[in-house]
Design an enzyme around this catalytic site. Structure first.
Site, PDB file in Angstrom:
ATOM      1  N   GLU A  13       0.827  -1.211   0.000  1.00 18.86           N
ATOM      2  CA  GLU A  13       0.000   0.000   0.000  1.00 18.86           C
ATOM      3  C   GLU A  13       0.861   1.261   0.000  1.00 18.86           C
ATOM      4  O   GLU A  13       0.549   2.238  -0.687  1.00 18.86           O
ATOM      5  CB  GLU A  13      -0.923  -0.001   1.221  1.00 18.86           C
ATOM      6  CG  GLU A  13      -1.924  -1.151   1.245  1.00 18.86           C
ATOM      7  CD  GLU A  13      -1.433  -2.350   2.027  1.00 18.86           C
ATOM      8  OE1 GLU A  13      -2.271  -3.043   2.624  1.00 18.86           O
ATOM      9  OE2 GLU A  13      -0.199  -2.590   2.034  1.00 18.86           O
TER      10      GLU A  13
ATOM     11  N   CYS B 153      -0.419   0.734   7.420  1.00 17.49           N
ATOM     12  CA  CYS B 153      -0.986   0.993   6.096  1.00 17.49           C
ATOM     13  C   CYS B 153      -2.396   1.565   6.188  1.00 17.49           C
ATOM     14  O   CYS B 153      -2.800   2.377   5.347  1.00 17.49           O
ATOM     15  CB  CYS B 153      -0.996  -0.290   5.262  1.00 17.49           C
ATOM     16  SG  CYS B 153       0.659  -0.811   4.776  1.00 17.49           S
TER      17      CYS B 153
ATOM     18  N   SER C 274      22.655 -38.433 -12.945  1.00 11.78           N
ATOM     19  CA  SER C 274      21.331 -37.817 -13.014  1.00 11.78           C
ATOM     20  C   SER C 274      21.278 -36.581 -13.904  1.00 11.78           C
ATOM     21  O   SER C 274      20.202 -35.986 -14.056  1.00 11.78           O
ATOM     22  CB  SER C 274      20.864 -37.429 -11.604  1.00 11.78           C
ATOM     23  OG  SER C 274      21.741 -36.474 -11.027  1.00 11.78           O
TER      24      SER C 274
ATOM     25  N   ASP D 198      26.529 -34.854  -4.008  1.00  5.48           N
ATOM     26  CA  ASP D 198      26.437 -33.964  -5.176  1.00  5.48           C
ATOM     27  C   ASP D 198      26.999 -32.576  -4.949  1.00  5.48           C
ATOM     28  O   ASP D 198      27.244 -31.852  -5.921  1.00  5.48           O
ATOM     29  CB  ASP D 198      24.969 -33.828  -5.604  1.00  5.48           C
ATOM     30  CG  ASP D 198      24.357 -35.164  -6.014  1.00  5.48           C
ATOM     31  OD1 ASP D 198      25.135 -36.084  -6.332  1.00  5.48           O
ATOM     32  OD2 ASP D 198      23.117 -35.275  -6.000  1.00  5.48           O
TER      33      ASP D 198
END
Length: 323
Positions: free
Chosen positions: A54, A87, A171, A203
Protein backbone atom coordinates in the site's frame (compact mmCIF):
# COMPACT_ATOMS: atom_id res chain seq x y z
CA UNK A 1 -19.71 -8.23 -7.57
CA UNK A 2 -18.59 -5.92 -10.38
CA UNK A 3 -16.36 -7.42 -13.04
CA UNK A 4 -14.03 -4.42 -12.68
CA UNK A 5 -13.48 -5.29 -9.00
CA UNK A 6 -12.53 -8.85 -9.94
CA UNK A 7 -10.22 -7.72 -12.70
CA UNK A 8 -8.43 -5.14 -10.56
CA UNK A 9 -8.09 -7.46 -7.59
CA UNK A 10 -6.62 -10.11 -9.87
CA UNK A 11 -4.10 -7.50 -11.01
CA UNK A 12 -3.20 -6.85 -7.36
CA UNK A 13 -2.81 -10.60 -6.76
CA UNK A 14 -0.51 -10.85 -9.78
CA UNK A 15 1.62 -8.06 -8.31
CA UNK A 16 1.76 -9.82 -4.95
CA UNK A 17 3.56 -12.78 -6.51
CA UNK A 18 6.52 -10.50 -7.29
CA UNK A 19 7.30 -10.42 -3.57
CA UNK A 20 7.06 -14.16 -3.02
CA UNK A 21 10.22 -15.47 -1.39
CA UNK A 22 11.51 -11.92 -0.76
CA UNK A 23 8.99 -10.28 1.55
CA UNK A 24 9.58 -12.50 4.61
CA UNK A 25 8.88 -11.90 7.48
CA UNK A 26 5.97 -9.91 6.05
CA UNK A 27 3.30 -11.24 3.68
CA UNK A 28 3.77 -10.76 -0.07
CA UNK A 29 0.88 -8.35 -0.66
CA UNK A 30 -0.19 -6.56 -3.83
CA UNK A 31 -2.03 -3.24 -4.15
CA UNK A 32 -3.58 -1.31 -7.04
CA UNK A 33 -5.00 2.22 -6.71
CA UNK A 34 -7.62 3.34 -9.24
CA UNK A 35 -9.27 6.69 -9.93
CA UNK A 36 -11.72 7.57 -12.70
CA UNK A 37 -11.13 4.18 -14.29
CA UNK A 38 -7.34 4.58 -14.47
CA UNK A 39 -4.64 2.84 -12.44
CA UNK A 40 -2.66 5.58 -10.69
CA UNK A 41 -0.60 3.46 -8.31
CA UNK A 42 0.76 -0.09 -8.08
CA UNK A 43 2.71 -1.75 -5.32
CA UNK A 44 3.90 -5.03 -3.86
CA UNK A 45 5.76 -5.82 -0.64
CA UNK A 46 9.42 -5.08 -1.14
CA UNK A 47 12.40 -7.31 -0.18
CA UNK A 48 12.71 -7.72 3.57
CA UNK A 49 9.08 -6.72 4.05
CA UNK A 50 9.26 -2.94 3.63
CA UNK A 51 7.86 -0.78 2.13
CA UNK A 52 4.48 -2.47 2.21
CA UNK A 53 2.43 -2.78 -0.97
CA UNK A 54 0.00 0.00 0.00
CA UNK A 55 2.82 2.39 0.84
CA UNK A 56 4.50 1.77 -2.50
CA UNK A 57 1.24 2.25 -4.43
CA UNK A 58 0.32 5.43 -2.52
CA UNK A 59 3.76 6.92 -3.18
CA UNK A 60 3.27 6.30 -6.88
CA UNK A 61 -0.24 7.77 -6.84
CA UNK A 62 0.77 10.89 -4.92
CA UNK A 63 -1.89 13.57 -4.40
CA UNK A 64 -4.13 11.87 -6.99
CA UNK A 65 -4.91 9.20 -4.38
CA UNK A 66 -7.52 11.48 -2.79
CA UNK A 67 -10.95 10.11 -3.67
CA UNK A 68 -9.53 6.92 -5.22
CA UNK A 69 -10.21 3.22 -4.67
CA UNK A 70 -7.45 0.96 -3.35
CA UNK A 71 -7.44 -2.78 -4.04
CA UNK A 72 -5.35 -4.70 -1.49
CA UNK A 73 -4.85 -8.47 -1.39
CA UNK A 74 -4.62 -8.42 2.43
CA UNK A 75 -6.31 -6.32 5.10
CA UNK A 76 -4.14 -3.20 5.60
CA UNK A 77 -2.02 -3.47 8.73
CA UNK A 78 -3.19 -1.62 11.82
CA UNK A 79 -0.59 -2.45 14.46
CA UNK A 80 2.41 -0.48 15.67
CA UNK A 81 5.78 -1.39 14.18
CA UNK A 82 9.24 0.10 14.52
CA UNK A 83 9.82 -0.68 10.84
CA UNK A 84 7.23 1.69 9.40
CA UNK A 85 3.77 3.25 9.59
CA UNK A 86 0.45 1.41 9.57
CA UNK A 87 -0.99 0.99 6.10
CA UNK A 88 -4.48 1.76 7.40
CA UNK A 89 -3.19 5.16 8.59
CA UNK A 90 -1.48 5.80 5.25
CA UNK A 91 -4.69 5.12 3.33
CA UNK A 92 -6.66 7.40 5.63
CA UNK A 93 -4.10 10.22 5.39
CA UNK A 94 -4.05 9.93 1.59
CA UNK A 95 -7.80 10.51 1.43
CA UNK A 96 -8.68 7.23 -0.26
CA UNK A 97 -12.47 6.95 -0.62
CA UNK A 98 -12.82 3.17 -0.82
CA UNK A 99 -10.72 0.11 -0.02
CA UNK A 100 -11.45 -3.29 -1.57
CA UNK A 101 -9.83 -6.14 0.34
CA UNK A 102 -9.32 -9.74 -0.71
CA UNK A 103 -8.44 -11.53 2.54
CA UNK A 104 -8.46 -10.71 6.21
CA UNK A 105 -5.12 -10.68 8.03
CA UNK A 106 -4.62 -13.77 10.23
CA UNK A 107 -2.13 -11.77 12.33
CA UNK A 108 -4.05 -11.19 15.61
CA UNK A 109 -2.52 -7.72 15.92
CA UNK A 110 -4.41 -6.57 12.82
CA UNK A 111 -7.18 -9.14 12.25
CA UNK A 112 -10.30 -6.99 11.86
CA UNK A 113 -8.62 -3.88 13.28
CA UNK A 114 -7.51 -2.65 9.87
CA UNK A 115 -11.04 -2.77 8.47
CA UNK A 116 -12.48 -1.16 11.61
CA UNK A 117 -9.99 1.68 11.47
CA UNK A 118 -10.76 2.42 7.82
CA UNK A 119 -14.50 2.40 8.40
CA UNK A 120 -14.18 4.62 11.46
CA UNK A 121 -12.46 7.17 9.23
CA UNK A 122 -15.42 7.14 6.81
CA UNK A 123 -13.79 4.96 4.15
CA UNK A 124 -16.06 2.46 2.41
CA UNK A 125 -14.66 -1.07 2.74
CA UNK A 126 -15.53 -4.15 0.67
CA UNK A 127 -14.16 -7.49 1.88
CA UNK A 128 -13.72 -10.98 0.44
CA UNK A 129 -13.04 -10.20 -3.23
CA UNK A 130 -11.03 -13.17 -4.60
CA UNK A 131 -10.09 -14.13 -1.04
CA UNK A 132 -9.21 -17.74 -1.92
CA UNK A 133 -6.93 -16.65 -4.77
CA UNK A 134 -5.22 -14.01 -2.63
CA UNK A 135 -4.57 -16.46 0.22
CA UNK A 136 -3.13 -18.96 -2.26
CA UNK A 137 -0.77 -16.29 -3.62
CA UNK A 138 0.58 -15.62 -0.11
CA UNK A 139 0.31 -19.20 1.14
CA UNK A 140 3.65 -18.98 2.96
CA UNK A 141 2.48 -16.16 5.21
CA UNK A 142 -0.89 -17.84 5.79
CA UNK A 143 0.84 -21.11 6.71
CA UNK A 144 3.14 -19.40 9.19
CA UNK A 145 0.24 -17.62 10.88
CA UNK A 146 -2.16 -20.56 10.93
CA UNK A 147 0.15 -23.61 11.14
CA UNK A 148 3.39 -22.18 12.48
CA UNK A 149 5.50 -23.41 9.56
CA UNK A 150 6.39 -22.52 5.96
CA UNK A 151 4.41 -23.54 2.90
CA UNK A 152 6.36 -26.59 1.72
CA UNK A 153 6.82 -27.62 -1.90
CA UNK A 154 8.44 -30.94 -2.81
CA UNK A 155 10.00 -31.11 -6.26
CA UNK A 156 10.69 -34.28 -8.26
CA UNK A 157 12.39 -34.58 -11.65
CA UNK A 158 11.90 -38.17 -12.77
CA UNK A 159 11.77 -40.59 -15.64
CA UNK A 160 8.46 -42.17 -16.67
CA UNK A 161 9.20 -45.06 -14.34
CA UNK A 162 9.86 -42.84 -11.34
CA UNK A 163 13.66 -42.81 -11.27
CA UNK A 164 15.76 -39.77 -10.40
CA UNK A 165 19.08 -41.25 -11.53
CA UNK A 166 20.75 -44.28 -13.04
CA UNK A 167 21.80 -47.03 -10.67
CA UNK A 168 25.33 -45.57 -10.67
CA UNK A 169 23.99 -42.18 -9.55
CA UNK A 170 24.19 -40.34 -12.88
CA UNK A 171 21.33 -37.82 -13.01
CA UNK A 172 22.42 -34.96 -15.28
CA UNK A 173 20.13 -34.49 -17.00
CA UNK A 174 16.85 -36.42 -16.86
CA UNK A 175 14.69 -33.42 -17.73
CA UNK A 176 15.35 -30.85 -20.47
CA UNK A 177 16.38 -27.19 -20.30
CA UNK A 178 12.83 -25.82 -20.16
CA UNK A 179 11.95 -27.92 -17.12
CA UNK A 180 15.22 -27.01 -15.42
CA UNK A 181 14.60 -23.31 -16.05
CA UNK A 182 11.17 -23.61 -14.48
CA UNK A 183 12.78 -25.28 -11.48
CA UNK A 184 15.10 -22.29 -11.10
CA UNK A 185 12.07 -19.98 -11.21
CA UNK A 186 10.62 -21.98 -8.30
CA UNK A 187 13.87 -21.45 -6.43
CA UNK A 188 13.60 -17.71 -7.05
CA UNK A 189 10.16 -17.71 -5.42
CA UNK A 190 11.33 -19.53 -2.29
CA UNK A 191 13.21 -18.14 0.68
CA UNK A 192 14.65 -21.50 1.73
CA UNK A 193 15.69 -24.59 -0.25
CA UNK A 194 16.47 -27.97 1.29
CA UNK A 195 18.22 -31.23 0.37
CA UNK A 196 19.05 -34.34 2.33
CA UNK A 197 22.42 -34.95 3.94
CA UNK A 198 23.35 -37.67 1.45
CA UNK A 199 22.57 -35.38 -1.50
CA UNK A 200 24.73 -32.67 0.03
CA UNK A 201 27.67 -35.02 0.57
CA UNK A 202 27.38 -36.78 -2.79
CA UNK A 203 26.44 -33.96 -5.18
CA UNK A 204 27.60 -30.78 -3.37
CA UNK A 205 24.69 -28.90 -4.97
CA UNK A 206 24.86 -25.12 -5.40
CA UNK A 207 21.07 -24.66 -5.06
CA UNK A 208 21.30 -21.17 -6.51
CA UNK A 209 19.19 -19.42 -9.16
CA UNK A 210 20.81 -19.47 -12.57
CA UNK A 211 18.32 -17.44 -14.59
CA UNK A 212 19.51 -14.19 -16.15
CA UNK A 213 18.39 -11.26 -14.03
CA UNK A 214 17.23 -13.41 -11.10
CA UNK A 215 20.58 -14.52 -9.72
CA UNK A 216 20.08 -12.24 -6.70
CA UNK A 217 16.99 -14.19 -5.68
CA UNK A 218 18.85 -17.36 -4.72
CA UNK A 219 17.26 -18.74 -1.52
CA UNK A 220 18.99 -19.62 1.73
CA UNK A 221 20.14 -23.26 1.85
CA UNK A 222 19.16 -25.95 4.33
CA UNK A 223 19.94 -29.63 4.81
CA UNK A 224 18.14 -32.42 6.64
CA UNK A 225 20.93 -34.01 8.67
CA UNK A 226 22.18 -34.61 12.18
CA UNK A 227 25.76 -34.09 11.02
CA UNK A 228 27.91 -31.07 10.31
CA UNK A 229 26.83 -28.62 7.62
CA UNK A 230 28.75 -26.07 5.54
CA UNK A 231 29.02 -22.52 6.81
CA UNK A 232 25.90 -20.50 6.04
CA UNK A 233 23.64 -23.55 5.69
CA UNK A 234 20.67 -24.20 7.98
CA UNK A 235 20.62 -27.64 9.63
CA UNK A 236 17.37 -29.47 10.36
CA UNK A 237 17.71 -32.62 12.46
CA UNK A 238 14.11 -33.66 11.73
CA UNK A 239 11.35 -32.41 9.40
CA UNK A 240 9.51 -31.05 12.46
CA UNK A 241 12.29 -28.49 12.88
CA UNK A 242 10.56 -26.46 10.15
CA UNK A 243 8.32 -25.19 12.95
CA UNK A 244 11.23 -23.09 14.20
CA UNK A 245 12.07 -21.57 10.81
CA UNK A 246 11.43 -17.91 10.03
CA UNK A 247 10.64 -18.71 6.40
CA UNK A 248 7.49 -18.58 4.31
CA UNK A 249 8.33 -20.78 1.31
CA UNK A 250 10.43 -23.93 1.62
CA UNK A 251 11.39 -25.87 -1.53
CA UNK A 252 12.64 -29.46 -1.10
CA UNK A 253 14.78 -30.68 -4.00
CA UNK A 254 16.16 -34.03 -2.89
CA UNK A 255 16.90 -36.75 -2.33
CA UNK A 256 14.64 -39.73 -1.83
CA UNK A 257 15.22 -39.92 1.93
CA UNK A 258 14.51 -36.27 2.63
CA UNK A 259 11.42 -36.34 0.42
CA UNK A 260 10.11 -39.42 2.20
CA UNK A 261 10.76 -37.93 5.64
CA UNK A 262 8.68 -34.83 4.95
CA UNK A 263 5.88 -36.86 3.36
CA UNK A 264 5.92 -39.31 6.26
CA UNK A 265 5.33 -36.40 8.65
CA UNK A 266 2.60 -35.00 6.35
CA UNK A 267 4.32 -31.64 6.00
CA UNK A 268 4.25 -31.28 2.21
CA UNK A 269 1.63 -28.86 0.83
CA UNK A 270 2.47 -28.99 -2.87
CA UNK A 271 4.14 -31.46 -5.24
CA UNK A 272 5.93 -30.46 -8.44
CA UNK A 273 6.45 -33.51 -10.64
CA UNK A 274 8.65 -32.87 -13.68
CA UNK A 275 8.41 -36.02 -15.79
CA UNK A 276 10.72 -36.73 -18.74
CA UNK A 277 9.70 -39.07 -21.60
CA UNK A 278 12.45 -41.58 -20.80
CA UNK A 279 12.60 -45.01 -19.18
CA UNK A 280 15.56 -45.91 -16.97
CA UNK A 281 14.73 -49.26 -15.35
CA UNK A 282 16.65 -50.34 -12.27
CA UNK A 283 17.58 -46.75 -11.45
CA UNK A 284 17.40 -44.89 -8.18
CA UNK A 285 13.79 -44.29 -7.06
CA UNK A 286 12.47 -40.81 -6.41
CA UNK A 287 11.06 -41.72 -3.04
CA UNK A 288 11.77 -43.90 -0.02
CA UNK A 289 9.32 -45.38 2.47
CA UNK A 290 6.66 -42.85 3.52
CA UNK A 291 5.06 -45.08 6.14
CA UNK A 292 1.92 -46.25 4.38
CA UNK A 293 0.44 -49.27 6.12
CA UNK A 294 -2.12 -50.15 3.45
CA UNK A 295 -2.85 -49.08 -0.11
CA UNK A 296 -6.15 -47.42 0.74
CA UNK A 297 -4.23 -44.82 2.75
CA UNK A 298 -2.53 -43.61 -0.44
CA UNK A 299 -5.79 -42.48 -2.07
CA UNK A 300 -7.57 -39.12 -1.81
CA UNK A 301 -4.52 -37.29 -0.50
CA UNK A 302 -3.47 -35.26 -3.53
CA UNK A 303 -5.39 -33.03 -5.96
CA UNK A 304 -4.06 -32.42 -9.46
CA UNK A 305 -4.15 -28.64 -9.96
CA UNK A 306 -2.47 -28.31 -13.35
CA UNK A 307 -0.55 -30.13 -16.06
CA UNK A 308 1.60 -28.43 -18.69
CA UNK A 309 4.31 -29.20 -21.19
CA UNK A 310 7.80 -27.79 -20.72
CA UNK A 311 9.65 -28.65 -23.89
CA UNK A 312 9.63 -32.45 -24.11
CA UNK A 313 8.75 -32.83 -20.44
CA UNK A 314 5.49 -32.56 -18.51
CA UNK A 315 5.01 -30.70 -15.23
CA UNK A 316 2.18 -31.80 -12.96
CA UNK A 317 1.30 -29.75 -9.87
CA UNK A 318 -0.54 -31.38 -6.96
CA UNK A 319 -1.85 -29.94 -3.70
CA UNK A 320 -2.35 -31.82 -0.46
CA UNK A 321 -6.03 -32.35 0.31
CA UNK A 322 -6.60 -31.26 3.89
CA UNK A 323 -9.87 -31.12 5.77
Amino acid sequence: MASADLRLMQAAINLSVRGRGLATPNPNVGCVIVKDGHVIGRGWTQPGGRPHAEAMALTQAGDAARGSTAYATLEPCAHESERGPMCADLLIAAGVAQVVIAAGDPDPRTNGAGVAKLRAAGIAVTEGVLAHEARAAMAGYVNQREKGRPFITLKFATSLDGCIALANGESQWITGPEARAHGHLERAQSDLILVGGNTLRTDAPRLDVRLAGLEGRSPCRAVLTRGAVPEGWVALATPQDVNALDAHYLLIEGGAGAAAAFLRDDLVDRLLLYRAPVLIGGGRPALGDIGLGQLVDAHDRWRLASSRRLGKDVLETYYRIRG
